[in-house]
Scaffold this active site. Structure first.
Site, PDB file in Angstrom:
ATOM      1  N   GLY A  21       0.668  -1.199   0.119  1.00 45.87           N
ATOM      2  CA  GLY A  21       0.039   0.110   0.100  1.00 45.87           C
ATOM      3  C   GLY A  21       0.810   1.223  -0.074  1.00 45.87           C
ATOM      4  O   GLY A  21       0.104   2.347  -0.165  1.00 45.87           O
ATOM      5  N   THR A  22       2.179   1.183   0.372  1.00 46.97           N
ATOM      6  CA  THR A  22       3.084   2.319   0.389  1.00 46.97           C
ATOM      7  C   THR A  22       4.125   2.175  -0.375  1.00 46.97           C
ATOM      8  O   THR A  22       4.739   0.990  -0.750  1.00 46.97           O
ATOM      9  CB  THR A  22       3.313   2.680   1.610  1.00 46.97           C
ATOM     10  OG1 THR A  22       4.158   1.547   2.293  1.00 46.97           O
ATOM     11  CG2 THR A  22       2.173   2.838   2.654  1.00 46.97           C
ATOM     12  N   GLY A  23       4.839   3.161  -0.536  1.00 50.25           N
ATOM     13  CA  GLY A  23       6.403   3.300  -0.879  1.00 50.25           C
ATOM     14  C   GLY A  23       6.676   2.202  -2.202  1.00 50.25           C
ATOM     15  O   GLY A  23       5.970   2.321  -3.208  1.00 50.25           O
ATOM     16  N   LEU A  24       7.818   1.355  -2.099  1.00 47.66           N
ATOM     17  CA  LEU A  24       8.491   0.799  -3.136  1.00 47.66           C
ATOM     18  C   LEU A  24       7.343  -0.340  -3.514  1.00 47.66           C
ATOM     19  O   LEU A  24       7.417  -0.899  -4.668  1.00 47.66           O
ATOM     20  CB  LEU A  24       9.606   0.278  -2.877  1.00 47.66           C
ATOM     21  CG  LEU A  24      10.706   1.242  -2.342  1.00 47.66           C
ATOM     22  CD1 LEU A  24      12.164   0.596  -2.216  1.00 47.66           C
ATOM     23  CD2 LEU A  24      11.058   2.134  -3.820  1.00 47.66           C
ATOM     24  N   ASP A  70      -1.036  -8.704   9.703  1.00 45.92           N
ATOM     25  CA  ASP A  70       0.237  -8.535  10.394  1.00 45.92           C
ATOM     26  C   ASP A  70       0.999  -9.529  10.075  1.00 45.92           C
ATOM     27  O   ASP A  70       0.578 -10.872  10.473  1.00 45.92           O
ATOM     28  CB  ASP A  70      -0.136  -8.190  11.946  1.00 45.92           C
ATOM     29  CG  ASP A  70       1.363  -7.911  12.406  1.00 45.92           C
ATOM     30  OD1 ASP A  70       2.425  -8.229  11.991  1.00 45.92           O
ATOM     31  OD2 ASP A  70       1.057  -7.175  13.456  1.00 45.92           O
ATOM     32  N   TYR A 152      23.206  -3.934   2.691  1.00 38.97           N
ATOM     33  CA  TYR A 152      24.004  -4.305   3.922  1.00 38.97           C
ATOM     34  C   TYR A 152      23.602  -5.601   4.384  1.00 38.97           C
ATOM     35  O   TYR A 152      24.103  -6.079   5.482  1.00 38.97           O
ATOM     36  CB  TYR A 152      23.894  -3.224   5.057  1.00 38.97           C
ATOM     37  CG  TYR A 152      22.684  -2.845   5.362  1.00 38.97           C
ATOM     38  CD1 TYR A 152      21.626  -3.860   6.142  1.00 38.97           C
ATOM     39  CD2 TYR A 152      22.061  -1.642   5.200  1.00 38.97           C
ATOM     40  CE1 TYR A 152      20.524  -3.334   6.768  1.00 38.97           C
ATOM     41  CE2 TYR A 152      20.715  -1.173   5.630  1.00 38.97           C
ATOM     42  CZ  TYR A 152      19.791  -1.974   6.335  1.00 38.97           C
ATOM     43  OH  TYR A 152      18.596  -1.740   6.701  1.00 38.97           O
ATOM     44  N   GLY A 194      19.661   0.011  -3.032  1.00 40.66           N
ATOM     45  CA  GLY A 194      20.324   1.037  -2.573  1.00 40.66           C
ATOM     46  C   GLY A 194      19.114   2.192  -2.333  1.00 40.66           C
ATOM     47  O   GLY A 194      17.853   2.003  -2.164  1.00 40.66           O
ATOM     48  N   PRO A 195      19.610   3.701  -2.143  1.00 39.32           N
ATOM     49  CA  PRO A 195      18.434   4.479  -1.427  1.00 39.32           C
ATOM     50  C   PRO A 195      17.555   4.840  -2.796  1.00 39.32           C
ATOM     51  O   PRO A 195      17.807   5.301  -3.916  1.00 39.32           O
ATOM     52  CB  PRO A 195      19.266   5.666  -1.235  1.00 39.32           C
ATOM     53  CG  PRO A 195      20.650   5.395  -1.149  1.00 39.32           C
ATOM     54  CD  PRO A 195      20.660   4.125  -1.768  1.00 39.32           C
TER      55      PRO A 195
HETATM   56  P1  NAP Z   1       7.541   1.784   3.676  1.00 45.37           P
HETATM   57  O1  NAP Z   1       6.769   2.589   2.485  1.00 45.37           O
HETATM   58  O2  NAP Z   1       7.576   2.252   4.879  1.00 45.37           O
HETATM   59  O3  NAP Z   1       7.009   0.254   3.589  1.00 45.37           O
HETATM   60  C1  NAP Z   1       6.980  -0.661   4.386  1.00 45.37           C
HETATM   61  C2  NAP Z   1       5.508  -1.312   4.249  1.00 45.37           C
HETATM   62  O4  NAP Z   1       5.857  -2.647   5.297  1.00 45.37           O
HETATM   63  C3  NAP Z   1       4.501  -0.635   4.895  1.00 45.37           C
HETATM   64  O5  NAP Z   1       3.561  -0.557   3.765  1.00 45.37           O
HETATM   65  C4  NAP Z   1       3.949  -1.224   6.018  1.00 45.37           C
HETATM   66  O6  NAP Z   1       2.272  -1.347   5.934  1.00 45.37           O
HETATM   67  C5  NAP Z   1       4.598  -2.748   5.843  1.00 45.37           C
HETATM   68  N1  NAP Z   1       4.510  -3.258   7.236  1.00 45.37           N
HETATM   69  C6  NAP Z   1       5.308  -2.871   8.227  1.00 45.37           C
HETATM   70  N2  NAP Z   1       5.271  -3.712   9.512  1.00 45.37           N
HETATM   71  C7  NAP Z   1       4.103  -4.780   9.063  1.00 45.37           C
HETATM   72  C8  NAP Z   1       3.767  -5.867   9.411  1.00 45.37           C
HETATM   73  N3  NAP Z   1       3.946  -6.189  10.412  1.00 45.37           N
HETATM   74  N4  NAP Z   1       2.948  -6.695   8.761  1.00 45.37           N
HETATM   75  C9  NAP Z   1       2.635  -6.340   7.391  1.00 45.37           C
HETATM   76  N5  NAP Z   1       3.195  -5.188   6.945  1.00 45.37           N
HETATM   77  C10 NAP Z   1       3.969  -4.491   7.404  1.00 45.37           C
HETATM   78  O7  NAP Z   1       9.092   1.677   3.187  1.00 45.37           O
HETATM   79  P2  NAP Z   1       9.889   1.302   1.608  1.00 45.37           P
HETATM   80  O8  NAP Z   1      11.004   2.399   1.765  1.00 45.37           O
HETATM   81  O9  NAP Z   1       8.718   1.357   0.391  1.00 45.37           O
HETATM   82  O10 NAP Z   1      10.465  -0.093   1.965  1.00 45.37           O
HETATM   83  C11 NAP Z   1      10.034  -1.304   1.105  1.00 45.37           C
HETATM   84  C12 NAP Z   1      10.974  -2.186   1.328  1.00 45.37           C
HETATM   85  O11 NAP Z   1      12.334  -1.965   0.488  1.00 45.37           O
HETATM   86  C13 NAP Z   1      11.606  -2.852   2.815  1.00 45.37           C
HETATM   87  O12 NAP Z   1      11.820  -3.999   2.844  1.00 45.37           O
HETATM   88  C14 NAP Z   1      12.907  -2.107   2.962  1.00 45.37           C
HETATM   89  O13 NAP Z   1      13.721  -2.383   3.698  1.00 45.37           O
HETATM   90  C15 NAP Z   1      13.379  -2.116   1.399  1.00 45.37           C
HETATM   91  N6  NAP Z   1      14.440  -1.014   1.161  1.00 45.37           N
HETATM   92  C16 NAP Z   1      14.030   0.133   0.822  1.00 45.37           C
HETATM   93  C17 NAP Z   1      15.073   1.164   0.542  1.00 45.37           C
HETATM   94  C18 NAP Z   1      14.747   2.530   0.337  1.00 45.37           C
HETATM   95  O14 NAP Z   1      15.492   3.330   0.166  1.00 45.37           O
HETATM   96  N7  NAP Z   1      13.270   3.096   0.388  1.00 45.37           N
HETATM   97  C19 NAP Z   1      16.360   0.703   0.620  1.00 45.37           C
HETATM   98  C20 NAP Z   1      16.588  -0.642   0.571  1.00 45.37           C
HETATM   99  C21 NAP Z   1      15.754  -1.294   1.074  1.00 45.37           C
HETATM  100  P3  NAP Z   1       1.694  -1.328   7.345  1.00 45.37           P
HETATM  101  O15 NAP Z   1       2.134   0.011   8.247  1.00 45.37           O
HETATM  102  O16 NAP Z   1       0.058  -1.000   6.833  1.00 45.37           O
HETATM  103  O17 NAP Z   1       1.750  -2.560   7.962  1.00 45.37           O
END
Ligand code: NAP
Length: 286
Positions: A21-24, A70, A152, A194-195
């Site tokens: 629902g969010t982000g990537l 969850d 990492y 990465g970022p």
């Molecule tokens: P994000 O928008 O905060 O996404 C995290 C998502 O995880 C949210 O939609 C959240 O939804 C869900 N979530 C958290 N806890 C949960 C739970 N207990 N059960 C079910 N869902 C849960 O962050 P993002 O940047 O898009 O990251 C997405 C992925 O990319 C992650 O695996 C992150 O480690 C990886 N990543 C991101 C970056 C970057 O630069 N953005 C870099 C390297 C890796 P709810 O709050 O609704 O549960």
């Protein structure tokens, strides 16, 4: 940046995206829809999922099923799978994308804080993998796992140690199951981004003055952040049959950030042409 794959590359597929629902997760899910897939998005906040589902359907014309879950709770994951099958028939892929993370000196963390990150990231991912994998194996269906880790996961990183431990575990699980479950036609791959700017990551990892202190752009040889479509292109390829022979792979997409940090002399970028001229003259004199 445009989409890379042929139209209909995922036609008829049903893909579950955790944290879709969010982000990537949302960006990758959107591209799966554009390529003809049905999409299931699962995370805790139903209002976020419902809004994203409505927007994604309007933007792409595809079908999106939001299911609250969850990923720390195995029975809630079984419910996502049951609801997805009830609506779309069968599931072809799972994108394990949901995660939690925050920055802190490790000695400041309580053991509970450590547990929280490990529980979401590692337990949540192996829970989903086990539930979906058992379901595919029981039904003799092929399936594809794609797990989002980080660079990492293999270098480790201070200040995000619970996340580093959890992502390293996911990376190991990806490679282990790529071997063990290939006999069931289940592939497992990972992406190490990465970022890529997202509201969630930026708020938790680069808050306020921290962003000024450690400007992440300075560490990236390509001098820019990733575009969501670039990640979505890679994810769609790894989810599609175009990558049918790719299994057990982790693909880094970080503009060269981690190799830049690893190379002993990469800091010499700071040396100016005038300084190099001087060094050459000094060498010539010897
Ligand atoms: P994000 O928008 O905060 O996404 C995290 C998502 O995880 C949210 O939609 C959240 O939804 C869900 N979530 C958290 N806890 C949960 C739970 N207990 N059960 C079910 N869902 C849960 O962050 P993002 O940047 O898009 O990251 C997405 C992925 O990319 C992650 O695996 C992150 O480690 C990886 N990543 C991101 C970056 C970057 O630069 N953005 C870099 C390297 C890796 P709810 O709050 O609704 O549960």
């Amino acid at each position: 940046m445009s989409g890379m794959l042929k139209d209909d590359a995922l036609k008829g597929e049903t893909i579950i995206v955790t944290g879709g629902g969010t982000g990537l997760g949302r960006s990758m899910g959107k591209y799966f829809l554009e390529l003809g897939a049905n999409l299931v998005i699962a995370s805790r906040k139903m209002e976020v999922l419902e809004k994203a589902a409505a927007e994604l359907e309007a933007e792409t014309g595809g079908k999106v099923l939001p299911v609250s879950c969850d990923i720390r709770k195995y029975d809630q994951i079984e419910n996502v799978i049951a609801e997805a099958e009830a609506k779309f028939g069968s599931i072809s892929g799972v994108l394990n994308n949901a995660a939690g993370n925050f920055i802190s000196p490790t000695e400041r963390l309580s053991h509970r804080a450590f547990d929280i990150v490990i529980d979401i990231v590692l337990r949540g991912t192996y829970n989903f993998t086990l539930a979906a994998g058992k379901n595919w194996i029981n039904k003799k269906q092929a399936g594809t796992f794609l797990n989002i880790v980080t660079t990492y996961a293999w270098t480790g990183s201070g200040y995000v140690v619970p996340s580093a431990c959890a992502k390293a575990g996911i990376l190991s699980m990806t490679r282990s199951l790529a071997s063990e479950w290939a006999k069931y036609n289940i592939r497992s791959n990972a992406i190490a981004p990465g970022p890529f700017p997202t509201e969630g990551a930026w708020k938790r990892l680069f808050p306020g003055e921290v962003a000024e202190q450690i400007d992440p752009l300075k560490r990236i040889p390509l001098k820019r952040f990733g575009e969501h479509q670039e990640l979505a292109n890679l994810a769609a390829y790894l989810m599609s049959d175009y990558s049918a022979y790719v299994n057990g792979e982790v693909v880094t997409i970080d503009g060269g950030e981690w190799v830049h940090g690893a190379g002993e002399f990469n800091g010499l970028e700071a040396v100016t042409p005038e300084m190099w001229d001087m060094l050459e003259k000094m060498r010539a004199k010897k």
